[in-house]
Design a protein around this motif. Sequence first.
Motif, PDB file in Angstrom:
ATOM      1  N   UNK A  20       0.824  -1.206   0.000  1.00  0.00           N
ATOM      2  CA  UNK A  20       0.000   0.000   0.000  1.00  0.00           C
ATOM      3  C   UNK A  20       0.856   1.253   0.000  1.00  0.00           C
ATOM      4  N   UNK A  21       2.050   1.140  -0.594  1.00  0.00           N
ATOM      5  CA  UNK A  21       3.010   2.240  -0.568  1.00  0.00           C
ATOM      6  C   UNK A  21       2.497   3.488  -1.278  1.00  0.00           C
ATOM      7  N   UNK A  22       1.609   3.313  -2.261  1.00  0.00           N
ATOM      8  CA  UNK A  22       1.061   4.472  -2.956  1.00  0.00           C
ATOM      9  C   UNK A  22      -0.123   5.089  -2.206  1.00  0.00           C
ATOM     10  N   UNK A  65      -3.883   1.609  -7.211  1.00  0.00           N
ATOM     11  CA  UNK A  65      -2.432   1.616  -7.087  1.00  0.00           C
ATOM     12  C   UNK A  65      -1.920   0.726  -5.958  1.00  0.00           C
ATOM     13  N   UNK A  66      -2.818   0.212  -5.131  1.00  0.00           N
ATOM     14  CA  UNK A  66      -2.371  -0.734  -4.108  1.00  0.00           C
ATOM     15  C   UNK A  66      -2.005  -2.055  -4.776  1.00  0.00           C
ATOM     16  N   UNK A  95       0.420   4.546   3.818  1.00  0.00           N
ATOM     17  CA  UNK A  95       0.692   3.134   4.073  1.00  0.00           C
ATOM     18  C   UNK A  95       0.744   2.858   5.570  1.00  0.00           C
ATOM     19  N   UNK A  96       1.381   3.736   6.322  1.00  0.00           N
ATOM     20  CA  UNK A  96       1.478   3.542   7.772  1.00  0.00           C
ATOM     21  C   UNK A  96       0.090   3.546   8.405  1.00  0.00           C
ATOM     22  N   UNK A  97      -0.750   4.480   7.982  1.00  0.00           N
ATOM     23  CA  UNK A  97      -2.113   4.568   8.515  1.00  0.00           C
ATOM     24  C   UNK A  97      -2.895   3.294   8.211  1.00  0.00           C
ATOM     25  N   UNK A  98      -2.783   2.819   6.967  1.00  0.00           N
ATOM     26  CA  UNK A  98      -3.541   1.646   6.573  1.00  0.00           C
ATOM     27  C   UNK A  98      -3.076   0.392   7.306  1.00  0.00           C
ATOM     28  N   UNK A  99      -1.777   0.224   7.475  1.00  0.00           N
ATOM     29  CA  UNK A  99      -1.281  -0.921   8.240  1.00  0.00           C
ATOM     30  C   UNK A  99      -1.820  -0.887   9.664  1.00  0.00           C
ATOM     31  N   UNK A 100      -1.826   0.296  10.258  1.00  0.00           N
ATOM     32  CA  UNK A 100      -2.370   0.430  11.608  1.00  0.00           C
ATOM     33  C   UNK A 100      -3.856   0.085  11.641  1.00  0.00           C
ATOM     34  N   UNK A 101      -4.589   0.597  10.648  1.00  0.00           N
ATOM     35  CA  UNK A 101      -6.037   0.380  10.610  1.00  0.00           C
ATOM     36  C   UNK A 101      -6.397  -1.091  10.423  1.00  0.00           C
ATOM     37  N   UNK A 144      17.665 -18.041 -13.939  1.00  0.00           N
ATOM     38  CA  UNK A 144      16.225 -18.223 -14.053  1.00  0.00           C
ATOM     39  C   UNK A 144      15.491 -16.967 -13.625  1.00  0.00           C
ATOM     40  N   UNK A 145      14.175 -16.957 -13.796  1.00  0.00           N
ATOM     41  CA  UNK A 145      13.391 -15.775 -13.432  1.00  0.00           C
ATOM     42  C   UNK A 145      13.158 -15.681 -11.936  1.00  0.00           C
ATOM     43  N   UNK A 146      12.847 -14.485 -11.474  1.00  0.00           N
ATOM     44  CA  UNK A 146      12.436 -14.281 -10.086  1.00  0.00           C
ATOM     45  C   UNK A 146      11.653 -12.982 -10.009  1.00  0.00           C
ATOM     46  N   UNK A 147      10.935 -12.813  -8.895  1.00  0.00           N
ATOM     47  CA  UNK A 147      10.169 -11.596  -8.650  1.00  0.00           C
ATOM     48  C   UNK A 147      10.621 -10.997  -7.323  1.00  0.00           C
ATOM     49  N   UNK A 148      11.182  -9.787  -7.389  1.00  0.00           N
ATOM     50  CA  UNK A 148      11.583  -9.053  -6.194  1.00  0.00           C
ATOM     51  C   UNK A 148      10.519  -8.011  -5.891  1.00  0.00           C
ATOM     52  N   UNK A 149       9.977  -8.061  -4.690  1.00  0.00           N
ATOM     53  CA  UNK A 149       8.902  -7.139  -4.291  1.00  0.00           C
ATOM     54  C   UNK A 149       9.479  -6.091  -3.334  1.00  0.00           C
ATOM     55  N   UNK A 150       9.567  -4.848  -3.806  1.00  0.00           N
ATOM     56  CA  UNK A 150      10.185  -3.776  -3.027  1.00  0.00           C
ATOM     57  C   UNK A 150       9.169  -2.686  -2.708  1.00  0.00           C
ATOM     58  N   UNK A 151       9.327  -2.078  -1.539  1.00  0.00           N
ATOM     59  CA  UNK A 151       8.452  -0.980  -1.145  1.00  0.00           C
ATOM     60  C   UNK A 151       9.191   0.346  -1.246  1.00  0.00           C
ATOM     61  N   UNK A 152       8.449   1.436  -1.154  1.00  0.00           N
ATOM     62  CA  UNK A 152       9.040   2.757  -1.078  1.00  0.00           C
ATOM     63  C   UNK A 152       8.917   3.310   0.346  1.00  0.00           C
ATOM     64  N   UNK A 153       8.294   2.544   1.237  1.00  0.00           N
ATOM     65  CA  UNK A 153       8.123   2.963   2.629  1.00  0.00           C
ATOM     66  C   UNK A 153       9.413   2.690   3.400  1.00  0.00           C
ATOM     67  N   UNK A 154       9.910   3.666   4.121  1.00  0.00           N
ATOM     68  CA  UNK A 154      11.160   3.529   4.837  1.00  0.00           C
ATOM     69  C   UNK A 154      11.092   2.490   5.947  1.00  0.00           C
ATOM     70  N   UNK A 155      12.163   1.716   6.072  1.00  0.00           N
ATOM     71  CA  UNK A 155      12.267   0.701   7.123  1.00  0.00           C
ATOM     72  C   UNK A 155      13.657   0.784   7.751  1.00  0.00           C
ATOM     73  N   UNK A 156      13.799   0.360   9.011  1.00  0.00           N
ATOM     74  CA  UNK A 156      15.116   0.369   9.651  1.00  0.00           C
ATOM     75  C   UNK A 156      15.949  -0.829   9.225  1.00  0.00           C
ATOM     76  N   UNK A 157      17.247  -0.747   9.453  1.00  0.00           N
ATOM     77  CA  UNK A 157      18.118  -1.898   9.218  1.00  0.00           C
ATOM     78  C   UNK A 157      17.858  -2.957  10.283  1.00  0.00           C
TER      79      UNK A 157
END
Length: 318
Positions: A116-118, A125-126, A293-299, A163-176
């Motif tokens: 839900x980064x968008x 766009x989700x 995205x943060x609001x929706x995850x909380x909700x 071979x093929x693969x799918x990498x799923x990346x977000x734009x929401x900041x995360x800590x190390x």
Amino acid sequence: MNAPVTATKLHDCRDAFAATLEKLAANDETIVAVCNDSVGSSKLGGFKSRFPDRLVNVGIAEQNMVGVGAGLANGGRLPFVCGASPFLTGRALEQIKADIAYSNANVKLVGISSGMAYGELGPTHHSIEDFAWTRALPNLPVIAPCDRIETAAAVEWAAGYDGPCFLRLSRVGVPDLLPADHKFELGKANRLREGSDVTLIANGTLTHRMMKAAEILGSQGISARVLNMATVRPIDEEAIVAAARETGAIVTAEEHTIFGGLGSAVAEVIVEHAPVPMKRLGVPGIFAPTGSAEFLLDEFGMRPASIAEAALAVIKRK
């Protein structure tokens, strides 16, 4: 490891993806990037500047983009096909199935701004169905790194994987969360925290929330194991079965519908090999509304305190 998660700097995993891709491309002339008018959102500006002849921008034409990627792979190139995850996986699913997975083409699909980064752009766009769509396809590993360190490691792994693969990346900041020398292993979960009363399983943007939930539970005398399950397919069955048998209860959380994603993949293993009480947290089978995205995850019940409450409820069912 049971190191506490503190208020640290948040990082955009797209930056790690772009930096790693540029580093790899500098030493491998076969690497090319293909995008759908998404040079900016895919963070490919630096790649374009350094390797202008190795960036293919097809415009807003995702089906063509995947086909071009397959053609480049057939011609001996190593394409990283990048685009917003809802459009890469939704609009071009048939091409991903036929041109990439069925053909076992050496194409690296990179779904940018997943989940839900968008946020405020809403349901169109989700990308909360992409796990379900992609993990159903043979020959296609599905990977969602939890931080910038794992993102860089996964990109390096993908470049060396035949071979093929799918990498799923977000734009929401995360800590190390992972050590700087982390090496990605396909199908292997990372145990970030030891625990014996319940296991919390997540990937992507939810892993650090699970760590915070585990700290909350620890303050209440509950020992929570945390697994970072970056690979959704192939899933780490050994780690899941061990968690079920050793802790007796499981909670999953994902930035995805609860149908067909990480929680479903874990549940499939549990029901076959080690049935225990389990709770899946995610979007409950609806179109997620607008909002950050943060609001929706909380909700949707995925703030750390809510995850801890869900874990307590599952423990009571043991």
